[in-house]
Motif scaffolding. Structure first.
Motif, short mmCIF file in Angstrom:
data_model
loop_
_atom_site.label_atom_id
_atom_site.label_comp_id
_atom_site.label_asym_id
_atom_site.label_seq_id
_atom_site.Cartn_x
_atom_site.Cartn_y
_atom_site.Cartn_z
N GLU A 189 0.83 -1.21 0.00
CA GLU A 189 0.00 0.00 0.00
C GLU A 189 0.86 1.26 0.00
OE1 GLU A 189 -3.38 0.40 -0.07
OE2 GLU A 189 -3.67 -1.74 -0.35
N LEU A 190 1.89 1.27 0.84
CA LEU A 190 2.77 2.44 0.92
C LEU A 190 3.57 2.62 -0.36
CD1 LEU A 190 3.98 1.94 4.59
CD2 LEU A 190 2.71 3.93 3.73
N SER A 191 4.07 1.52 -0.91
CA SER A 191 4.84 1.60 -2.15
C SER A 191 3.98 2.12 -3.29
CB SER A 191 5.40 0.22 -2.49
OG SER A 191 6.07 0.23 -3.73
N ASN A 192 2.74 1.68 -3.35
CA ASN A 192 1.84 2.16 -4.40
C ASN A 192 1.52 3.64 -4.26
OD1 ASN A 192 1.69 -0.35 -5.64
ND2 ASN A 192 -0.17 -0.98 -4.56
N LYS A 193 1.71 4.18 -3.05
CA LYS A 193 1.53 5.62 -2.83
C LYS A 193 2.81 6.41 -3.12
CE LYS A 193 -2.69 5.71 -0.90
NZ LYS A 193 -3.83 6.53 -1.39
N GLY A 194 3.90 5.68 -3.47
CA GLY A 194 5.16 6.34 -3.78
C GLY A 194 6.16 6.34 -2.66
N TYR A 195 5.81 5.78 -1.50
CA TYR A 195 6.73 5.76 -0.37
C TYR A 195 7.54 4.47 -0.37
CZ TYR A 195 3.78 9.60 1.06
OH TYR A 195 3.09 10.79 1.07
N ASN A 196 8.74 4.55 0.17
CA ASN A 196 9.61 3.38 0.28
C ASN A 196 9.28 2.67 1.59
OD1 ASN A 196 11.48 3.82 -2.10
ND2 ASN A 196 11.65 5.79 -1.04
N ALA A 197 9.10 1.36 1.51
CA ALA A 197 8.66 0.63 2.69
C ALA A 197 9.54 -0.60 2.93
CB ALA A 197 7.20 0.20 2.54
N PHE A 198 9.91 -0.79 4.19
CA PHE A 198 10.70 -1.94 4.61
C PHE A 198 9.88 -2.75 5.61
CE2 PHE A 198 13.68 1.34 3.41
CZ PHE A 198 14.68 0.67 2.72
N VAL A 199 9.93 -4.05 5.49
CA VAL A 199 9.27 -4.94 6.45
C VAL A 199 10.36 -5.69 7.19
CG1 VAL A 199 7.66 -6.85 6.78
CG2 VAL A 199 7.24 -5.15 4.99
N LEU A 200 10.33 -5.59 8.51
CA LEU A 200 11.39 -6.14 9.35
C LEU A 200 11.15 -7.59 9.70
CD1 LEU A 200 13.95 -5.65 11.10
CD2 LEU A 200 12.40 -5.02 12.97
N GLN A 201 12.10 -8.44 9.38
CA GLN A 201 12.16 -9.81 9.89
C GLN A 201 13.08 -9.77 11.10
OE1 GLN A 201 10.65 -12.72 9.16
NE2 GLN A 201 11.84 -13.81 10.72
N TYR A 202 12.51 -9.92 12.29
CA TYR A 202 13.28 -9.78 13.52
C TYR A 202 13.33 -11.09 14.28
CZ TYR A 202 8.51 -9.12 15.36
OH TYR A 202 7.18 -9.28 15.66
N ARG A 203 14.21 -11.16 15.25
CA ARG A 203 14.32 -12.36 16.08
C ARG A 203 13.13 -12.45 17.03
NH1 ARG A 203 20.02 -11.24 18.70
NH2 ARG A 203 19.28 -9.10 18.29
N VAL A 204 12.61 -13.64 17.16
CA VAL A 204 11.52 -13.85 18.11
C VAL A 204 12.13 -14.25 19.46
CG1 VAL A 204 9.92 -14.51 16.29
CG2 VAL A 204 11.25 -16.28 17.45
N GLY A 205 11.29 -14.21 20.49
CA GLY A 205 11.76 -14.61 21.80
C GLY A 205 11.67 -13.54 22.87
N GLY A 206 11.50 -12.28 22.45
CA GLY A 206 11.40 -11.24 23.46
C GLY A 206 11.45 -9.85 22.85
N GLU A 207 10.91 -8.89 23.60
CA GLU A 207 10.81 -7.52 23.10
C GLU A 207 12.17 -6.86 22.94
OE1 GLU A 207 9.22 -3.59 25.21
OE2 GLU A 207 7.56 -4.90 24.58
#
Length: 353
Positions: A189-207
């Protein structure tokens, strides 16, 4: 005079024919053809062309009848296919069909297998178009010193060159990363609006370790802004459920507090369905959304934080819905559908200030 054995020649020709045919079959790729598309074959290439004469790519589309293994091993996702679906818990049947993908996201509702497959195929199209969609933000040395960091990365959905960027943190109770439902669709959705978007793959297990990954990833984007062709002005952090806690933490404390670089705080933070209560008096503007029937993130806890932040002089926009539940993603099929448009406008308003 040299005698030519005709039987030997015929044998050699047969072997050569089999070899050539085998190579052709090995190199041939079956291409998906979107419904309603007129195609023409290019006799000098294995590619299929659309009616405009442009190559449609080299990778097949995924269908709901395909399996987890088909996604993980898909050649378009070589090296990171294990991060496309929420497999972090480690308990899944690799032969499970994608029409049951919702079972991989126990904290989420309204998971539509067709929408999930459409999202995956969007990413395949990006790879077909020559885009690099996945980046490591930890170095090989860092991953060697801490092997848990191997389970991280950034998916990139490119917008317009020089436009601001957003980092999206999907939820999953720190037991899985629900990118396919509330990360990739938001980024599209953001990319289609012209914005650059990153989706984070992070470690699970705690905040804490998840926030460290967000800090490292955001610092990496700043360091490589020229490579990504993004502006570091007016960036935003987005999060859902557990991911919203991460975005809020960095909005309050900055990346430096979690081992990242001393970079500016985000211009805005977007938080979806979380009971996170902490904030600082220097928090950036916040967009908040939740649903009254959320069985996990109490709407009363959400509203107490909203009221406290407003009393502290922080600009908060709050959108409450009635029947979207928890983990509603884009809210498709619920009264929350369209909430992301309000969030984008909120971010845009603060960009212009």
């Amino acid at each position: 005079m040299i005698k030519i054995n005709p039987i030997a020649i015929i044998g050699l020709l047969l072997i050569l024919t089999i070899f050539i045919t085998g190579c052709m079959e090995k190199d041939t790729v079956i291409h998906p053809v979107p419904e309603g598309t007129t195609i023409t074959s290019n006799p000098t290439s294995n590619e299929v062309l659309n009616e405009g004469g442009n190559a449609m790519g080299n990778y097949t589309y995924i269908e709901t009848s395909d399996t987890i293994c088909d996604v993980v091993d898909h050649p378009a996702f070589q090296g990171f296919g294990q991060f496309v679906l929420p497999l972090d818990r480690g308990t899944y049947n690799e032969d499970m069909q994608l029409n049951r993908v919702g079972s991989l996201l126990p904290y989420h509702r309204h998971v539509d297998p067709d929408a999930v497959v459409d999202t995956i195929n969007y990413m395949i199209d990006e790879v077909n178009d020559g885009q690099t969609i996945f980046y490591d933000f930890y170095t090989e040395q860092q991953k060697k010193e801490d092997p848990s960091k191997k389970s991280t990365g950034l998916f990139y959905f490119k917008g317009e060159a020089g436009a601001p960027f957003a980092v999206i943190c999907p939820g999953g109770g720190y037991s899985y990363v629900g990118s396919v439902h509330e990360g990739f669709p938001h980024a599209i959705e953001l990319s289609n609006k012209g914005y650059n978007a990153f989706v984070l793959q992070y470690r699970v297990g705690g905040e804490r370790i998840a926030c460290e990954d967000l800090a490292a990833a955001t610092s990496y984007i700043f360091e490589n802004a020229d490579m990504f062709e993004v502006s570091t002005e007016a960036y935003s952090l987005w999060g859902s459920s557990a991911g919203a806690r991460m975005a809020a933490r960095l909005g309050s404390n900055g990346a430096f507090a979690y081992g990242g670089d001393d970079i500016p705080k985000p211009y805005t933070v977007v938080m979806a369905y979380t009971g996170h209560s902490d904030f600082s008096f220097n928090d950036p503007p916040i967009f908040v959304t939740s649903s009254e029937d959320d069985p996990i993130a109490s709407v009363s806890a959400v509203e107490r934080r909203v009221e406290s932040m407003r009393n502290a002089g922080i600009d908060v926009e709050y959108r409450k819905y009635k029947n979207a539940g928890h983990g509603f993603g884009l809210g498709t099929g619920t009264d929350a559908q369209g909430w992301i448009e309000y969030a984008i406008r909120f971010w845009e308003r603060h960009m212009s200030e």
